[in-house]
Design a protein around this motif. Structure first.
Motif, short mmCIF file in Angstrom:
data_model
loop_
_atom_site.label_atom_id
_atom_site.label_comp_id
_atom_site.label_asym_id
_atom_site.label_seq_id
_atom_site.Cartn_x
_atom_site.Cartn_y
_atom_site.Cartn_z
N VAL A 173 0.84 -1.20 0.00
CA VAL A 173 0.00 0.00 0.00
C VAL A 173 0.87 1.26 0.00
N LEU A 174 1.93 1.26 0.80
CA LEU A 174 2.81 2.42 0.86
C LEU A 174 3.53 2.63 -0.47
N ARG A 175 3.95 1.57 -1.09
CA ARG A 175 4.63 1.71 -2.38
C ARG A 175 3.69 2.28 -3.42
N ARG A 176 2.44 1.87 -3.38
CA ARG A 176 1.47 2.42 -4.34
C ARG A 176 1.21 3.89 -4.04
N PHE A 177 1.18 4.26 -2.77
CA PHE A 177 0.96 5.66 -2.38
C PHE A 177 2.09 6.55 -2.90
N ILE A 178 3.31 6.05 -2.81
CA ILE A 178 4.48 6.85 -3.14
C ILE A 178 4.64 7.04 -4.65
N LYS A 179 4.25 6.05 -5.44
CA LYS A 179 4.59 6.06 -6.86
C LYS A 179 4.19 7.34 -7.59
N PRO A 180 2.96 7.88 -7.47
CA PRO A 180 2.62 9.08 -8.25
C PRO A 180 3.42 10.31 -7.85
N HIS A 181 4.04 10.28 -6.65
CA HIS A 181 4.73 11.46 -6.14
C HIS A 181 6.24 11.24 -6.06
N ALA A 242 5.89 10.17 3.77
CA ALA A 242 5.71 11.50 4.34
C ALA A 242 6.46 12.55 3.52
N PHE A 243 7.68 12.22 3.10
CA PHE A 243 8.44 13.16 2.26
C PHE A 243 7.76 13.35 0.91
N ALA A 244 7.29 12.25 0.33
CA ALA A 244 6.64 12.35 -0.99
C ALA A 244 5.35 13.14 -0.92
N GLY A 245 4.62 13.00 0.18
CA GLY A 245 3.35 13.70 0.32
C GLY A 245 3.45 15.08 0.93
N ASP A 266 -0.89 19.57 3.88
CA ASP A 266 -1.49 20.89 3.63
C ASP A 266 -2.59 21.20 4.63
N GLY A 267 -2.41 20.76 5.86
CA GLY A 267 -3.36 21.06 6.92
C GLY A 267 -4.51 20.09 7.04
N SER A 268 -4.67 19.14 6.10
CA SER A 268 -5.78 18.18 6.13
C SER A 268 -5.24 16.77 6.36
N PRO A 539 -5.90 11.99 -8.10
CA PRO A 539 -4.84 11.28 -7.37
C PRO A 539 -3.64 12.16 -7.04
N GLN A 540 -3.33 13.14 -7.87
CA GLN A 540 -2.17 13.99 -7.61
C GLN A 540 -2.31 14.79 -6.32
N CYS A 541 -3.55 15.12 -5.96
CA CYS A 541 -3.78 15.94 -4.76
C CYS A 541 -4.48 15.14 -3.67
N PHE A 542 -4.41 13.79 -3.75
CA PHE A 542 -5.03 12.91 -2.76
C PHE A 542 -6.54 13.16 -2.67
N ASP A 543 -7.16 13.53 -3.80
CA ASP A 543 -8.60 13.80 -3.88
C ASP A 543 -9.03 14.95 -2.98
N GLN A 544 -8.10 15.84 -2.65
CA GLN A 544 -8.43 16.99 -1.81
C GLN A 544 -8.84 18.19 -2.65
#
Length: 614
Positions: A173-181, A242-245, A266-268, A539-544
């Motif tokens: 899951v973490l590897r998938r989270f990191i890939k786009p960033h 955390a660094f990627a995000g 970004d505060g969220s 996905p680039q903005c974590f759906d925010q």
């Protein structure tokens, strides 16, 4: 808990299924939703009946096939069995299939074989298919460590975050989270060195184990050094996420069975991953050792710090453990100077504000106050001002709670209330250290306020923060603390109010014509404006709908008229009247400028300022 491994020609995923009943089909109301042209709305069902798992086709249009043949009646599933809907292949397993030795072959899509070529026992299908690829893939597995950043994530088994089940493979899951960033990082996960609070490298920049070694450890009792290796690898991957995000904090929230990990971006809050409680306990142990915190005490509030050594910089982390119902909640503050503005030019202040702040910061006397709520970037602004001060020619001392960033050439003093070292007592002591510039972390009481203002009038430049809504509110806050009006009027030079406002994601923002009310509220900024942009989410903005933040500022410059108003009456009307005759832009007006430029949205401005623009 049963598992379902789903393979298509494009991707694959592993799901942990509900214990009693699972429905599969095209509708999103199913336990497992599939995008398959040959599937029906509710295609088939897996149900626990009398201790056995039964697969039943629900009268689907194209049928559910096993061994290449449609099943005409309910089928008793064995420990492992494979069935197919159209071009989508499902492998059902009563137990976690990763514990099977053949799971290490990382199975790929297999074209269905004729029925006569298939083993008669469905439980042999999974193993037979994997064995065919075991020899070809074995070397690749040996060369592919768990955290190899260059590996294609699509070739790994990933979990579906939308499934009605808990994620059981945090590494994937973490590897998938990191890939786009990944593009924003200039280092790999195996280059993150873990350094304890005394500066000792406990875990150098090298991978502890491979994916095979870690997989074999799941739910098993290995030697303590192996358990530490697993925690180290997962923790490094968490830090990389955390660094990627661009996260400012990492939250670890314990539950009855799982540890829920989230990031503040970004505060969220953004959900990241869940880990089993046993793995979570290993993570906690690692972090406590790094921070030199007593591992045995779990019912106390505990605080500490550690750092990471990256190829190009050192990043500090502040750790806070608090007892909760299922153990301890852990919050790690990421103090990465790389993600924060370094100098006044980086703050994106309007030119006229930047000119005033820079002028005062070069003076030998005076006071600059920065106000705003917690998390609005006040300390970052003051640090940016300090970095522009010539520390070779001036003696700069800071008093902070705690010291967040270490500045070369600056004497930094942390306060310790338990030992009687408060802001006020340390400030009085520092005045005997021949300072030129004093950064006072926060003005909290009358004594600190008056001592700081007196220092600003007697040959020192004082920088500090205060909790107030805006720049005008800062004046009344100081008076409410009991400071004398003549000190407030005579010592202060600038009051900078600020917020951090989120910026719309350029990849997904959408515009629409402003309403007449919005154009009227925005005043001059609403003239000739064609569109106002709003968040959507991708996905680039974590759906925010937002990605990144910048400062929103309001600067009050102390003038003779304003000083007279403070000394005579100090009423809101008198102060606003004095401000009407000087250049003054409120937080709300600064936000209207960003809205007109398409940088942020009315909703975001209303959220952080409380305007009526939306």
């Amino acid at each position: 808990m049963p598992f379902l491994f789903i393979q298509t020609t494009e991707n694959r995923r592993l799901l942990q299924l509900p214990l009693h009943k699972t429905t599969i089909g095209r509708s999103n109301t199913n336990t497992v939703t599939i995008e398959e042209d040959f599937s029906s709305r509710v295609h088939c069902t897996i149900q626990l009946v009398d201790g056995r798992y039964i697969l039943q086709d629900n009268g689907s249009r194209n049928g559910t096939k096993m061994n290449g043949q449609p099943i005409a009646s309910p089928i008793n599933l064995s420990q492992q069995a494979t069935f197919q809907i159209g071009q989508t292949r499902f492998t059902f397993s009563v137990n976690d299939p990763r514990l099977d030795p053949n799971w290490l072959s990382r199975p790929t899509w297999v074209v269905p074989q004729p029925a006569h070529a298939m083993p008669s026992d469905p439980s042999q299908v999974f193993n037979a298919q994997n064995q065919a690829h075991l020899e070809n893939d074995s070397q690749a597995i040996a060369d592919d460590p768990l955290l190899d950043d260059e590996a294609d994530l699509e070739d790994n088994v990933l979990f579906d975050p939308n499934a009605q089940s808990h994620l059981t493979d945090p590494f994937a899951v973490l590897r998938r989270f990191i890939k786009p960033h990944r593009a924003r990082l200039n280092f790999q996960v195996n280059q993150i060195g873990l350094v304890n609070s005394r500066g000792v490298h406990l875990h150098p920049t090298a991978l502890a184990q491979s994916e095979q070694e870690l997989t074999e450890q799941i739910d098993s009792k290995q030697a303590s050094d192996e358990n530490v290796g697993q925690a180290v690898n997962l923790f490094r991957l968490l830090l990389l996420a955390a660094f990627a995000g661009r996260a400012s904090d990492i939250h670890f929230e314990p539950g009855s069975e799982h540890l829920h990990i989230r990031l503040r971006v970004d505060g969220s809050m953004v959900s990241l991953v869940q880990a089993h409680s046993l793995l979570g306990a290993r993570l906690y142990g690692l972090i406590k050792v790094l921070s030199e915190i007593d591992i045995s005490k779990r019912s106390n509030v505990q605080e500490g710090h550690f750092r990471t050594q990256l190829p190009d910089r050192i990043v500090d982390f502040r750790v806070s453990f608090t007892p909760v119902i299922h153990g301890q909640k852990l919050v790690i503050r990421v103090l990465d100077s790389e993600s924060a503005p370094q100098h006044l030019d980086d703050l994106q202040l309007p030119d006229w504000m930047l000119s005033h702040v820079r002028k005062v910061s070069t003076q030998s006397t005076g006071m600059i106050l920065v106000c705003g709520p917690t998390g609005s970037g006040k300390t970052t602004t003051l640090y940016a001002a300090l970095r522009d001060i010539d520390v070779q020619r001036r003696n700069v001392i800071t008093i902070e709670d705690p010291v967040e960033y270490q500045l070369e050439g600056v004497t930094q003093i942390p306060i310790n209330s338990k030992q009687g070292n408060t802001f006020h007592s340390m400030l009085r002591s520092v005045l005997r250290q021949d300072p030129d510039v004093i950064l006072l972390g926060e003005i909290r009481d009358r004594e600190t306020a008056e001592t700081g203002m007196q220092a600003a009038m007697t040959g020192h430049l004082v920088l500090s923060t205060i909790h107030a809504k805006d720049s005008v509110g800062t004046i009344f806050r100081l008076l409410d603390l009991g400071a004398e009006p003549y000190l407030v009027g005579s010592s202060m030079n600038l009051v900078l109010a600020q917020r951090l406002i989120r910026l719309l994601c350029p990849n997904c923002k959408a515009g629409r014509r402003p309403t007449p009310k919005q154009m009227h509220q925005m005043g001059s900024f609403g003239k000739n404006i064609g569109e106002i942009y709003y968040p959507v989410g991708c996905p680039q903005c974590f759906d925010q709908g937002y990605i990144g933040r910048q400062g929103l500022y309001e600067l009050l410059t102390m003038t003779d008229e304003l000083r007279d108003a403070i000394l005579k009456s100090a009423t809101m009307g008198a102060i606003n009247d004095a401000l009407s005759r000087v250049l003054f832009t409120s937080l709300e007006q600064s936000g209207y400028k960003l809205i007109s430029d398409g940088i942020t949205s009315p909703e975001e401005l209303d959220r952080i300022v409380g305007s009526s623009s939306a």
